[in-house]
Design a protein around this motif. Structure first.
Motif, PDB file in Angstrom:
ATOM      1  N   LEU A 242     -32.499  -8.820  57.907  1.00  0.00           N
ATOM      2  CA  LEU A 242     -32.406  -7.702  58.775  1.00  0.00           C
ATOM      3  C   LEU A 242     -31.124  -8.056  59.768  1.00  0.00           C
ATOM      4  O   LEU A 242     -31.452  -9.058  60.520  1.00  0.00           O
ATOM      5  N   TRP A 243     -30.277  -7.196  59.783  1.00  0.00           N
ATOM      6  CA  TRP A 243     -29.074  -7.244  60.555  1.00  0.00           C
ATOM      7  C   TRP A 243     -29.103  -6.080  61.382  1.00  0.00           C
ATOM      8  O   TRP A 243     -29.222  -4.974  61.004  1.00  0.00           O
ATOM      9  N   ALA A 248     -28.981  -3.343  69.366  1.00  0.00           N
ATOM     10  CA  ALA A 248     -30.335  -2.915  68.759  1.00  0.00           C
ATOM     11  C   ALA A 248     -31.136  -4.377  68.378  1.00  0.00           C
ATOM     12  O   ALA A 248     -30.594  -5.412  68.231  1.00  0.00           O
ATOM     13  N   GLU A 249     -32.638  -4.076  68.109  1.00  0.00           N
ATOM     14  CA  GLU A 249     -33.077  -5.416  68.010  1.00  0.00           C
ATOM     15  C   GLU A 249     -34.185  -4.875  67.283  1.00  0.00           C
ATOM     16  O   GLU A 249     -35.091  -3.794  67.480  1.00  0.00           O
ATOM     17  N   ALA A 274     -28.715 -11.449  63.009  1.00  0.00           N
ATOM     18  CA  ALA A 274     -29.528 -11.440  61.678  1.00  0.00           C
ATOM     19  C   ALA A 274     -30.713 -12.309  61.744  1.00  0.00           C
ATOM     20  O   ALA A 274     -30.606 -13.351  62.286  1.00  0.00           O
ATOM     21  N   GLY A 275     -31.773 -11.996  61.000  1.00  0.00           N
ATOM     22  CA  GLY A 275     -32.795 -12.867  60.860  1.00  0.00           C
ATOM     23  C   GLY A 275     -33.796 -12.711  59.536  1.00  0.00           C
ATOM     24  O   GLY A 275     -33.608 -11.647  58.936  1.00  0.00           O
ATOM     25  N   ASP A 276     -33.876 -13.817  58.946  1.00  0.00           N
ATOM     26  CA  ASP A 276     -34.662 -13.587  57.716  1.00  0.00           C
ATOM     27  C   ASP A 276     -36.281 -13.884  57.996  1.00  0.00           C
ATOM     28  O   ASP A 276     -36.722 -14.494  58.627  1.00  0.00           O
ATOM     29  N   TYR A 277     -37.097 -12.896  57.133  1.00  0.00           N
ATOM     30  CA  TYR A 277     -38.380 -13.003  57.067  1.00  0.00           C
ATOM     31  C   TYR A 277     -39.107 -13.394  55.900  1.00  0.00           C
ATOM     32  O   TYR A 277     -38.297 -12.823  54.561  1.00  0.00           O
ATOM     33  N   VAL A 293     -37.094  -0.722  64.438  1.00  0.00           N
ATOM     34  CA  VAL A 293     -35.947  -1.319  65.311  1.00  0.00           C
ATOM     35  C   VAL A 293     -35.799  -0.328  66.376  1.00  0.00           C
ATOM     36  O   VAL A 293     -35.991   1.061  66.474  1.00  0.00           O
ATOM     37  N   ARG A 294     -35.487  -1.028  67.517  1.00  0.00           N
ATOM     38  CA  ARG A 294     -35.139  -0.286  68.914  1.00  0.00           C
ATOM     39  C   ARG A 294     -33.846  -0.285  69.062  1.00  0.00           C
ATOM     40  O   ARG A 294     -33.087  -1.473  68.880  1.00  0.00           O
ATOM     41  N   VAL A 295     -33.268   0.822  69.262  1.00  0.00           N
ATOM     42  CA  VAL A 295     -31.708   1.010  69.485  1.00  0.00           C
ATOM     43  C   VAL A 295     -31.383   1.576  70.687  1.00  0.00           C
ATOM     44  O   VAL A 295     -32.199   1.982  71.388  1.00  0.00           O
TER      45      VAL A 295
END
Length: 438
Positions: A242-243, A248-249, A274-277, A293-295
């Motif tokens: 997810l980028w 945004a987070e 970016a983070g990998d799950y 996602v919080r924008v």
């Protein structure tokens, strides 16, 4: 030269289901991301996957009560060995207060063919119960064997009938932490003397399935099915990346079908924003993920990309990962009240399924602690949610623990007598979900 062809990677696709509209000042974007993989070589041709499997069989003293339990476990393991495709690497481990290689031994794996399957089944006949239970040692030995296999898909199958009494809980936790991401593992509890949270915790940490086999006579069918599932996997170590743009987070990421699995805390950073799950290994299948996602706040009429979801396959040499599929999560601010307050049916369905899993766990915990009113309220809510979402399997399991007066309102009475099997089955299967009818 190995005697199997490298399987062709299946085709992956992603779809996003969401309400893109937010009210002015709205900041939370929810989306269901459906990932589907189809058409790999293994599934189409029945060829051997590039896989290694270790079967861990509980051989502790309690497997002798009743003696049929050990016999069924031997037969089930033999059935799983029969379901191995030619060319797959495998080993069998006997688990007590320590782990012992049953076949082939010598810290190595055998390659499945007619001869090695027969040898493995011969070795299984000599298994007898005795000793304690220290599951962490079983997992560490499986990890050693699998990591030396050179195979891309590494899988464990674990059977236990009792509590993990002969090691500290933190020893099992440490073993799970060290094995996570190195192999996947399906875990099964046989009978009713094991601890549900231990078995489901193993499967959850290692991205496998968990279930109860209350009657040992059902083990062979279950083991065969698990092994066939493992043989259908074609690509390992796939990550959901997810980028998010500046400001945004990601609030949370959960797998919501075919079962609930919390992935938020398993994030591995993958470059700027970016983070990998981890999602584990894939065959021909489809899974759903709930992404929140919080924008940043924005004015009416503005539009932004809230997140870009990708499915990525790491490069073996640590180079650029292969992107298998991509999809976009969007946000549009509107002053149209009907548009901004509509809840997407997929999001609503899985939010209800998450609550269903939670209230079942809470209800059973309250029942064990003697809080009858609290348990009745939670399990009543579970009956209501199961009825509303068409989750017939869970409704049937709940009906063995409570008397349902009115499913629509969640009015129930706790049953005075509940079998251990009914309670443990409900707890073990509480995280299984039904998919939303598209």
């Amino acid at each position: 030269m190995s005697n199997f062809a490298k399987p062709q990677v299946p085709q992956f696709s992603m779809e996003v289901y969401q309400n893109t509209y937010l009210p002015e000042g709205g900041r939370e974007v929810n989306a269901i991301v459906t990932v589907t993989s189809t058409g790999g070589t293994t599934t189409l041709s029945g060829a051997a996957p590039d896989a290694a499997v270790v079967i861990m069989v509980d051989c502790s003293g309690s497997m002798d009560y009743p003696p049929v339990k050990m016999r069924n476990a031997r037969d089930a393991t033999a059935a799983a060995v029969d379901a191995l495709r030619d060319g797959v690497s495998f080993a069998v481990v006997a688990g007590t207060h320590q782990a012992r290689e049953v076949y082939p031994g010598g810290g190595r794996l055998a390659v499945a063919d007619g001869t090695t399957r027969a040898q493995a089944k011969e070795a299984l006949r000599k298994l007898s119960p005795g000793g304690g239970t220290a599951i962490g040692t079983w997992l560490r030995l499986a990890d050693q064997l699998l990591s030396g296999s050179g195979r891309s898909i590494r899988h464990g199958i674990l059977l236990t009938d009792g509590r993990n009494e002969h090691e500290e809980p933190q020893a099992l936790r440490a073993a799970l932490d060290s094995c996570a991401g190195r192999f996947t593992c399906d875990a099964r509890g046989v009978g009713t003397d094991w601890v549900v949270k231990e078995v489901t915790g193993i499967a959850s940490a290692l991205l496998g399935t968990a279930d109860i086999v209350a009657d040992p006579a059902g083990l062979a069918a279950d083991f065969t099915q698990m092994m066939e599932g493992a043989m259908g996997k074609e690509v390992a170590d796939v990550a959901l990346r997810l980028w998010t743009p500046m400001g945004a987070e990601v609030t949370f990421v959960k797998q919501v079908a075919p079962a609930m699995e919390e992935l938020t805390t398993r994030r591995v950073e993958a470059g700027p924003r970016a983070g990998d799950y981890p999602t584990g290994a894939w065959g021909d299948e489809s899974r759903d993920y709930h992404v929140c996602v919080r924008v940043p706040q924005a004015a009416v009429g503005q539009e932004m990309l809230a997140a870009r979801a990708s499915l990525v396959l790491p490069a073996p040499d640590g180079g650029t990962p292969q992107v298998l599929a991509q999809a976009l999560v969007r946000a549009v601010w509107t002053d149209d009240l009907a548009a901004s307050t509509a809840i997407n049916p997929q999001v609503a369905h899985y939010t209800g399924q998450a609550e269903l899993a939670q209230v079942i766990q809470q209800g059973l915990d309250l029942r064990k602690s003697g809080d009858i009113d609290g348990a009745t309220a939670k399990l009543g809510r579970a009956v209501q949610l199961a009825s509303r979402s068409g989750h017939e399997d869970t409704a049937r399991l709940l009906a063995k623990v409570v008397d349902v007066v009115d499913a629509a309102t969640g009015t129930v009475r706790l049953k005075a007598k509940v079998t251990a099997e009914a309670e443990m089955t409900l707890e073990t299967r509480s995280t299984k979900t039904v998919r939303v009818k598209k």
